[in-house]
Design an enzyme around this catalytic site. Sequence first.
Site, PDB file in Angstrom:
ATOM      1  N   TYR A   1       4.627 -33.787 -21.794  1.00  0.00           N
ATOM      2  CA  TYR A   1       3.306 -33.247 -22.095  1.00  0.00           C
ATOM      3  C   TYR A   1       2.353 -33.409 -20.910  1.00  0.00           C
ATOM      4  CZ  TYR A   1       1.749 -38.070 -22.659  1.00  0.00           C
ATOM      5  OH  TYR A   1       1.432 -39.377 -22.418  1.00  0.00           O
TER       6      TYR A   1
ATOM      7  N   ARG B   1      -5.380 -46.669 -23.694  1.00  0.00           N
ATOM      8  CA  ARG B   1      -5.182 -47.458 -22.476  1.00  0.00           C
ATOM      9  C   ARG B   1      -6.013 -48.732 -22.533  1.00  0.00           C
ATOM     10  NH1 ARG B   1      -6.994 -44.988 -16.886  1.00  0.00           N
ATOM     11  NH2 ARG B   1      -9.054 -45.533 -17.658  1.00  0.00           N
TER      12      ARG B   1
ATOM     13  N   LYS C   1       0.822  -1.200   0.000  1.00  0.00           N
ATOM     14  CA  LYS C   1       0.000   0.000   0.000  1.00  0.00           C
ATOM     15  C   LYS C   1       0.865   1.263   0.000  1.00  0.00           C
ATOM     16  CE  LYS C   1      -3.753  -0.720   2.152  1.00  0.00           C
ATOM     17  NZ  LYS C   1      -4.002  -1.356   3.434  1.00  0.00           N
TER      18      LYS C   1
ATOM     19  N   ARG D   1      -9.610 -43.715 -22.776  1.00  0.00           N
ATOM     20  CA  ARG D   1     -10.077 -44.737 -21.828  1.00  0.00           C
ATOM     21  C   ARG D   1     -11.013 -45.679 -22.586  1.00  0.00           C
ATOM     22  NH1 ARG D   1     -10.375 -39.881 -18.191  1.00  0.00           N
ATOM     23  NH2 ARG D   1      -9.381 -40.393 -16.218  1.00  0.00           N
TER      24      ARG D   1
ATOM     25  N   ARG E   1      -2.882   2.710   8.470  1.00  0.00           N
ATOM     26  CA  ARG E   1      -3.147   1.421   7.818  1.00  0.00           C
ATOM     27  C   ARG E   1      -1.931   0.525   7.826  1.00  0.00           C
ATOM     28  NH1 ARG E   1      -7.648   2.420   4.048  1.00  0.00           N
ATOM     29  NH2 ARG E   1      -8.003   4.649   4.036  1.00  0.00           N
TER      30      ARG E   1
ATOM     31  N   CYS F   1      -1.797 -37.761 -17.227  1.00  0.00           N
ATOM     32  CA  CYS F   1      -3.139 -37.816 -17.809  1.00  0.00           C
ATOM     33  C   CYS F   1      -4.223 -37.814 -16.746  1.00  0.00           C
ATOM     34  CB  CYS F   1      -3.287 -39.015 -18.724  1.00  0.00           C
ATOM     35  SG  CYS F   1      -3.110 -40.582 -17.868  1.00  0.00           S
TER      36      CYS F   1
ATOM     37  N   SER G   1       2.974 -42.480 -18.251  1.00  0.00           N
ATOM     38  CA  SER G   1       1.971 -41.431 -18.127  1.00  0.00           C
ATOM     39  C   SER G   1       1.450 -41.481 -16.696  1.00  0.00           C
ATOM     40  CB  SER G   1       0.836 -41.674 -19.127  1.00  0.00           C
ATOM     41  OG  SER G   1      -0.146 -40.687 -18.950  1.00  0.00           O
TER      42      SER G   1
ATOM     43  N   GLY H   1      -0.881 -41.307 -13.877  1.00  0.00           N
ATOM     44  CA  GLY H   1      -2.323 -41.284 -13.612  1.00  0.00           C
ATOM     45  C   GLY H   1      -2.497 -40.714 -12.216  1.00  0.00           C
ATOM     46  N   THR H   2      -2.543 -39.388 -12.150  1.00  0.00           N
ATOM     47  CA  THR H   2      -2.502 -38.750 -10.832  1.00  0.00           C
ATOM     48  C   THR H   2      -3.820 -38.862 -10.070  1.00  0.00           C
ATOM     49  OG1 THR H   2      -2.796 -36.713 -12.049  1.00  0.00           O
ATOM     50  CG2 THR H   2      -0.603 -37.154 -11.187  1.00  0.00           C
ATOM     51  N   ASN H   3      -4.879 -39.352 -10.735  1.00  0.00           N
ATOM     52  CA  ASN H   3      -6.109 -39.582  -9.967  1.00  0.00           C
ATOM     53  C   ASN H   3      -5.880 -40.747  -9.009  1.00  0.00           C
ATOM     54  OD1 ASN H   3      -7.197 -37.667 -11.649  1.00  0.00           O
ATOM     55  ND2 ASN H   3      -8.121 -39.162 -13.039  1.00  0.00           N
ATOM     56  N   ASP H   4      -5.437 -41.866  -9.583  1.00  0.00           N
ATOM     57  CA  ASP H   4      -5.165 -43.017  -8.725  1.00  0.00           C
ATOM     58  C   ASP H   4      -3.938 -42.782  -7.851  1.00  0.00           C
ATOM     59  OD1 ASP H   4      -7.119 -45.112  -8.955  1.00  0.00           O
ATOM     60  OD2 ASP H   4      -6.596 -45.183 -11.079  1.00  0.00           O
TER      61      ASP H   4
ATOM     62  N   MET I   1      -4.863  -7.699   8.934  1.00  0.00           N
ATOM     63  CA  MET I   1      -4.313  -6.801   9.945  1.00  0.00           C
ATOM     64  C   MET I   1      -5.251  -5.603  10.122  1.00  0.00           C
ATOM     65  SD  MET I   1      -0.324  -7.102   9.094  1.00  0.00           S
ATOM     66  CE  MET I   1      -0.559  -6.728   7.398  1.00  0.00           C
TER      67      MET I   1
ATOM     68  N   GLY J   1      -7.432  -8.080   4.768  1.00  0.00           N
ATOM     69  CA  GLY J   1      -8.258  -8.151   5.976  1.00  0.00           C
ATOM     70  C   GLY J   1      -7.604  -8.805   7.185  1.00  0.00           C
TER      71      GLY J   1
ATOM     72  N   GLU K   1       0.630 -44.987 -11.633  1.00  0.00           N
ATOM     73  CA  GLU K   1      -0.478 -44.513 -10.797  1.00  0.00           C
ATOM     74  C   GLU K   1      -0.558 -45.277  -9.485  1.00  0.00           C
ATOM     75  OE1 GLU K   1      -4.169 -44.957 -12.987  1.00  0.00           O
ATOM     76  OE2 GLU K   1      -3.503 -46.804 -13.912  1.00  0.00           O
TER      77      GLU K   1
ATOM     78  N   HIS L   1     -16.619 -40.610 -11.166  1.00  0.00           N
ATOM     79  CA  HIS L   1     -17.046 -40.899 -12.535  1.00  0.00           C
ATOM     80  C   HIS L   1     -17.753 -39.696 -13.153  1.00  0.00           C
ATOM     81  CE1 HIS L   1     -19.924 -42.439 -15.549  1.00  0.00           C
ATOM     82  NE2 HIS L   1     -18.872 -43.166 -15.920  1.00  0.00           N
TER      83      HIS L   1
ATOM     84  N   ARG M   1      -5.255   0.166  -8.453  1.00  0.00           N
ATOM     85  CA  ARG M   1      -4.785  -1.221  -8.510  1.00  0.00           C
ATOM     86  C   ARG M   1      -5.194  -1.797  -9.851  1.00  0.00           C
ATOM     87  NH1 ARG M   1      -9.035  -3.219  -3.926  1.00  0.00           N
ATOM     88  NH2 ARG M   1     -10.830  -2.307  -4.936  1.00  0.00           N
TER      89      ARG M   1
HETATM   90  C1  PEP Z   1      -5.692 -41.701 -13.253  1.00  0.00           C
HETATM   91  O1  PEP Z   1      -5.781 -42.574 -12.400  1.00  0.00           O
HETATM   92  O2  PEP Z   1      -5.158 -40.598 -13.051  1.00  0.00           O
HETATM   93  C2  PEP Z   1      -6.234 -41.922 -14.600  1.00  0.00           C
HETATM   94  C3  PEP Z   1      -6.015 -41.055 -15.563  1.00  0.00           C
HETATM   95  O3  PEP Z   1      -7.008 -43.008 -14.789  1.00  0.00           O
HETATM   96  P1  PEP Z   1      -8.518 -43.129 -14.307  1.00  0.00           P
HETATM   97  O4  PEP Z   1      -8.978 -41.794 -13.857  1.00  0.00           O
HETATM   98  O5  PEP Z   1      -9.271 -43.644 -15.461  1.00  0.00           O
HETATM   99  O6  PEP Z   1      -8.394 -44.123 -13.193  1.00  0.00           O
HETATM  100 MG    MG Z   2      -6.285 -44.570 -13.006  1.00  0.00          MG
END
Ligand code: PEP
Ligand code: MG
Length: 885
Positions: A865, A632, A8, A576, A79, A845, A778, A780-783, A90, A88, A759, A470, A352
């Site tokens: 990628y 896959r 500020k 998939r 201030r 992925c 690749s 599989g960051t979900n699992d 301080m 917010g 994964e 899902h 700003r």
């Molecule tokens: C994952 O696990 O990140 C993935 C891409 O596969 P799925 O979501 O189909 O399990």
């Molecule tokens: Mg998976």
Amino acid sequence: MRNLLGGKGANLAEMNLIGVPVPPGFTITTDVCSEYYSIGGEEVRNLLNDEVKSAIKGIETLMSHNFGDPSNPLLVSVRSGARASMPGMMDTILNLGLNDEVVAGLSKKTGNERFAWDSYRRFVQMYGDVVLGMKPAEKTEQDPFEAIIEQVKEEAGVKLDNELSVENLKDLVVRFKKAVYERTGKDFPADPYEQLWGAVMAVFNSWMNERAILYRKMEGIPAEWGTAVTVQAMVFGNMGNTSATGVCFSRDAGNGENLFNGEYLINAQGEDVVAGIRTPQQITKIGSQRWAERGGISEADRAAKYPSMEECMPEIYAELNAIQQKLEDHYSDMQDMEFTVQEGKLWLLQTRNGKRTGSAMVKIACDLLHEGKITEEQAIMRIEPNKLDELLHPVFDKEALKKAQLLTKGLPASPGAATGQIVFFADDAAAWNAEGKKVIIVRQETSPEDLEGMTASQGILTTRGGMTSHAAVVARGMGKCCITGAGEMMVNMVERTLTIGKTVLHEGDRISINGTTGEVFLGEVATVAAEMDDDFRTLMTLADKHARLQVRTNADTPRDAATARSFGAVGIGLCRTEHMFFEAEKIKAMREMILSENEEGRVKALEKILPYQRKDFYEIFKVMQGLPVTVRLLDPPLHEFVPHDVKQQEEMAEAMGIDLATLTARIEKLNEQNPMLGHRGCRLGNTFPEITRMQTRAILGACCQLQKEGIETHPEIMVPLVGILYEFKQQEEVIRATAEKVFEEEGVRLDFKVGTMIEIPRAALTADRIASSAEFFSFGTNDLTQMTFGYSRDDIASFLPHYLEQKILKVDPFQVLDQKGVGQLISMATERGRAIRPELKVGICGEHGGEPSSVKFCHRVELNYVSCSPFRVPIARVAAAQAAI
Ligand code: PEP
Ligand code: MG
């Protein structure tokens, strides 16, 4: 000098330096804050007393007002301001310098006794809370000043603060001071310098308040930075008809048009503009004319009743107009400015970079680039990637949204806005859609069987499931709006009702959902369609020019693949295959395969599936025209495919020539306690290699056919859920042996790769071994997130809101990649894999592949990628470019 003066203080000093009139003031530096914590307040005051006095004298001279002088009072604000913004966290004190004598002077000068006393009572209250420690420690306790206000209002028989009379306000000040004396044993300080030092110390103290400490911890701001204290003259826009106050923007924050605009009120204070009690007027004539046109007001009426500042105060307007241009040029970005005119003198209070909509963001960045005011790199950095969503999906009309009734909130699983009638079953969704109705499918959670119904819906709403459930994954793939885990809602599938608190909705009732925020509204809220324009395209081209990381897409259908290509995807990172089975004929053959008792039965059923799969792959590879496509192999637990309702089971039993009891017994056998950790992924292919054989045939057969037609293909066959090298090796063997047969039969050969998903944490830990066979990885960051945290991706909604609220988790790890934990596995596995196989191609992925901070992480750990759902491709492209700049 941000580090020394705080954000500020630095900004005000900078405006002053470039000749913008800001109310005079001075800043006590962040270094003093550190001193304060080492030598204490008394010492600091002794050391700085003279300097502060002379700085106040400086303000007095510039303002021609005097601190503590009842006939011509100078009031100041005190201030906080750290080098990083801590909104917010301080404390701030306004109207400092008021006492029983000065308030009379202010009243005389403004000719507004009510205003003077209201300012005074606010000051005593704020000072009492912040400096004198009257603020209750517990949130549950009532602020003592608020309790007094309630009491006075009751005695006066009024409901609202602004209904209090001047006498009431005077009474409040007396009672406030009495409360201060009772609590602290001291009189409220009347001496302005006493007040000032108290406030300065309080601001330093607030650096170490609990809120600020917690915020710093979360944002990684070091405690040593400290806060600066800015003391600045207060200016008043309510000193008669030559005074005013307002807010303005150097360009249109809504659509990005290069048009100075804003609103102001004559004889008013800042809060009057915000409070909406009086209708503010437009600053520019053209703005005023457009405003009148929208409201159906004639030009004559407008000019008489709602003239612009340009017309009412032409000189001040000209000065403000020049300043806004100067500020925009100086900061090379659209500015959001606050100003006050005090008795014919213009003061800028703040500037700003202005907040803006997604389309304004893109247009302003491109315009500034074309105007030669910023570089390509700057233009790219001006983009908030997630905001591009607004340009890709329909959004709610802002006016309609203001009137909408919010029912509940869930997780923002897939962005966009949708409105439609509630249906609870997938087949109803399809049927109603066929009749031309717009529907929103509402379920506890979705399963692959609901795919057709989801396609037929405008949007998807589930009571359970997280960001990678899902419903979420499929909806994002379709670019369809979706909310998951809206746990306050109860779905009764039998009664076909949806209950949220006391509201009970029935099938056919209308709701609207905002997948960007997770909000569910009652009834129909109007939407505005998405549009991509030339600026958007310009920006995308720029992004690709600067990015190193490539952006592929997750696509399971030719349509998704085509959409993703139109958004600039340079390959498919995840197809998939299971998503291809959910069409009437295919699912029957698939079910037959799963429910067969032996290999012979499975092979027979797989023979039926083969032509379908081959055709699907043929079309996808054709759309991708030589770009790499990672397919896959079958991943989900088989029981997901079996029929659950009796009618379908009977049909199936008949088709397979077995009785219902045998069939249900087989279904029962497939049931698992924990299917996500059960018979799925490569465990399927390893126990039933005939599935892998069929899928390899379908993929490579389609590619051979395309090759004969002169269309290039680059297939990459991906084995899911590998944890052990030999799990991969066995699958690879089946794939390569089948490939040889296919090439022989087709009479052509082609290059293809065999790789794996990483994964499972064990795969990441043993990535060097796995890379000895796998040609690509690749993530599989979900699992991987599910298994690293041990949080079920489908059940996280039951505890996530609590974890976020309690700040146990800062963000949903299924949405934003956990760089510290999961990220460590990614960077380690990449390094280990490449140590064995330097040319190893590595991508991601999981759903994180389209989330900007995760994309930037992927750039840093040198992945090749990211792959994300089609509608996130533009977001990932910009994030990838930003990572490279
Ligand atoms: C994952 O696990 O990140 C993935 C891409 O596969 P799925 O979501 O189909 O399990
Ligand atoms: Mg998976």
